[in-house]
Design a protein around this motif. Structure first.
Motif, PDB file in Angstrom:
ATOM      1  N   TYR A 258      38.971 -54.119  -9.287  1.00 23.42           N
ATOM      2  CA  TYR A 258      39.531 -55.432  -9.001  1.00 23.42           C
ATOM      3  C   TYR A 258      40.620 -55.270  -7.944  1.00 23.42           C
ATOM      4  O   TYR A 258      41.117 -54.176  -7.679  1.00 23.42           O
TER       5      TYR A 258
ATOM      6  N   ASP B  58      44.370 -56.386  -6.778  1.00 25.07           N
ATOM      7  CA  ASP B  58      45.611 -56.958  -7.323  1.00 25.07           C
ATOM      8  C   ASP B  58      46.234 -57.935  -6.330  1.00 25.07           C
ATOM      9  O   ASP B  58      45.669 -58.203  -5.253  1.00 25.07           O
ATOM     10  N   ASP B  59      47.391 -58.479  -6.685  1.00 25.21           N
ATOM     11  CA  ASP B  59      48.057 -59.480  -5.841  1.00 25.21           C
ATOM     12  C   ASP B  59      48.463 -58.907  -4.491  1.00 25.21           C
ATOM     13  O   ASP B  59      48.551 -59.633  -3.499  1.00 25.21           O
TER      14      ASP B  59
ATOM     15  N   ASN C  97      45.571 -54.444  -3.147  1.00 25.94           N
ATOM     16  CA  ASN C  97      45.154 -53.071  -3.407  1.00 25.94           C
ATOM     17  C   ASN C  97      44.005 -53.047  -4.424  1.00 25.94           C
ATOM     18  O   ASN C  97      43.958 -53.853  -5.357  1.00 25.94           O
TER      19      ASN C  97
ATOM     20  N   LYS D 295      42.165 -51.711  -7.502  1.00 28.57           N
ATOM     21  CA  LYS D 295      42.547 -51.064  -8.750  1.00 28.57           C
ATOM     22  C   LYS D 295      41.328 -50.917  -9.648  1.00 28.57           C
ATOM     23  O   LYS D 295      40.300 -51.563  -9.452  1.00 28.57           O
TER      24      LYS D 295
ATOM     25  N   HIS E 146      40.114 -51.162 -13.661  1.00 33.16           N
ATOM     26  CA  HIS E 146      40.472 -51.685 -14.977  1.00 33.16           C
ATOM     27  C   HIS E 146      39.610 -50.980 -16.025  1.00 33.16           C
ATOM     28  O   HIS E 146      38.387 -50.885 -15.883  1.00 33.16           O
TER      29      HIS E 146
END
Length: 361
Positions: free
Chosen positions: A111, A113-114, A117, A119, A121
């Motif tokens: 996923y 991120d804000d 980047n 990431k 999970h």
């Protein structure tokens, strides 16, 4: 039994006397068995793919438990299960009498991120295997009652076991009907291949049938001899065709999966029903190809049978001496005398020409 051995001896004598015809017949029936077996096996694989892929994904378990309490529609982030909660529930499920086995799957999903980047999970899935597979939904309800958390039954597995919803059962039936129609097309091709292949050597043996009738063989005995011959040829071809067909499917399995890009690779299993259906279909078509000329030989006089004869849907009408052949005469005027005699020869027995065109097609 003695009569059966006598007919087998006659068949082996003829086949030994004509080895090339024997090889040609075995080769044609073997190719037909390969086509039948491969098409039926592929059909079974397609029909069972949903169930097998679900069992592979869920590691042999039929149900899945999530962290939703029974009756809840939303879940707050504070009450989401952590890894230790999954492990604790797994130990609790292992002690229930309705549970056969459990499997805790750990996976990763990507996923953004804000900050933009990428990431990863970490997620967990708890699969549950039912001890009694005859009532999966009842087992799931009992587990929900014992634990207080929601348990889902996989729809593909439930439908395969005959416990799915009406919509899932209708969708599965429609898919099976499409597969059956495709298999029927292959079966029709196989029927034409066997029929046209077996018809030629049988027609060449019309004089031999006449000799057997001369020495006292009845119509029923002649038919029974051909039944024995057809069954033996088909059984030998079934053994060869099944082995070759299964080897071809397994050798092409990786290539087929690469082309289809399936999430769970398909596997071709050995289905005894595929062997049985292929054998019965080829035996039926072979007997049809053998029995029809034998019936004609039995209904004709011994003298006509000894002269040989023609075979077809019906006999053409014999032209009287001096009667003109307008169609063949027209072809002769346009293309030459060779075409005239060729068309005249074809019109003498239109039935055999129809079978020849069907075989070529």
């Amino acid at each position: 039994m003695k009569q059966l051995g006598y007919y087998c001896m006659l068949m082996f004598r003829y086949r030994k006397k004509h080895p090339m015809e024997t090889v040609y017949s075995l080769l044609a029936i073997t190719v037909s068995v390969i086509l039948c077996y491969c098409s039926i096996t592929v059909g079974f694989t397609i029909m069972n793919y949903g169930y097998e892929s679900a069992m592979v994904e869920q590691h042999g378990c039929e149900m899945e438990m999530d962290d939703f309490p029974v009756g809840a529609t939303t879940l707050d982030g504070d009450v989401e299960w952590k890894p230790e909660d999954y492990r604790r529930m797994k130990k609790k499920l292992d002690q229930l009498p309705e549970v056969r086995e459990t499997y805790l799957k750990k996976g990763y999903s990507d996923y953004i991120d804000d900050g933009g980047n990428e990431k990863k999970h970490v997620y967990y899935i708890l699969y549950v295997g039912a001890k009694d597979r005859s009532d999966l939904q009842g087992c799931a309800d009992q587990i929900e009652k014992d634990t207080g958390y929601t348990v889902h039954v996989n729809s593909d597995i439930a439908t395969h076991l005959g416990q799915g919803t009406e919509e899932d059962s209708m969708a599965r039936s429609a898919g099976n009907a499409i597969v059956a129609m495709i298999g029927a097309l292959f079966a029709s091709f196989v029927m034409l291949v066997i029929r046209n292949t077996m018809m030629l050597p049988v027609l060449e043996r019309m004089k031999e049938y006449g000799l057997l009738r001369c020495v006292g063989m009845s119509k029923g005995q002649l038919s029974f001899m051909l039944v024995v011959e057809g069954v033996l040829l088909t059984l030998i071809s079934t053994v060869l065709g099944t082995g070759i067909g299964f080897a071809l499917l397994r050798s092409c399995q990786g290539w087929i999966n690469d082309c289809l890009m399936l999430q769970v690779p398909a596997r071709f299993h050995f289905y005894p029903l595929a062997v049985l259906f292929s054998c019965l279909l080829c035996i039926g078509v072979t007997l049809l190809a053998l029995m029809e000329p034998a019936r004609q030989a039995g209904n004709r006089s011994v003298q006509d049978t000894l002269r040989g004869g023609v075979y077809g849907l019906h006999r053409g009408r014999t032209k009287k001496k001096g009667e003109r052949h307008p169609v063949s005469h027209l072809f002769g005027k346009i293309f030459g005398v060779e075409w005239e005699y060729a068309v005249r020869n074809m019109t003498r027995n239109p039935g055999s020409q129809i079978y020849m065109f069907i075989g070529i097609f």
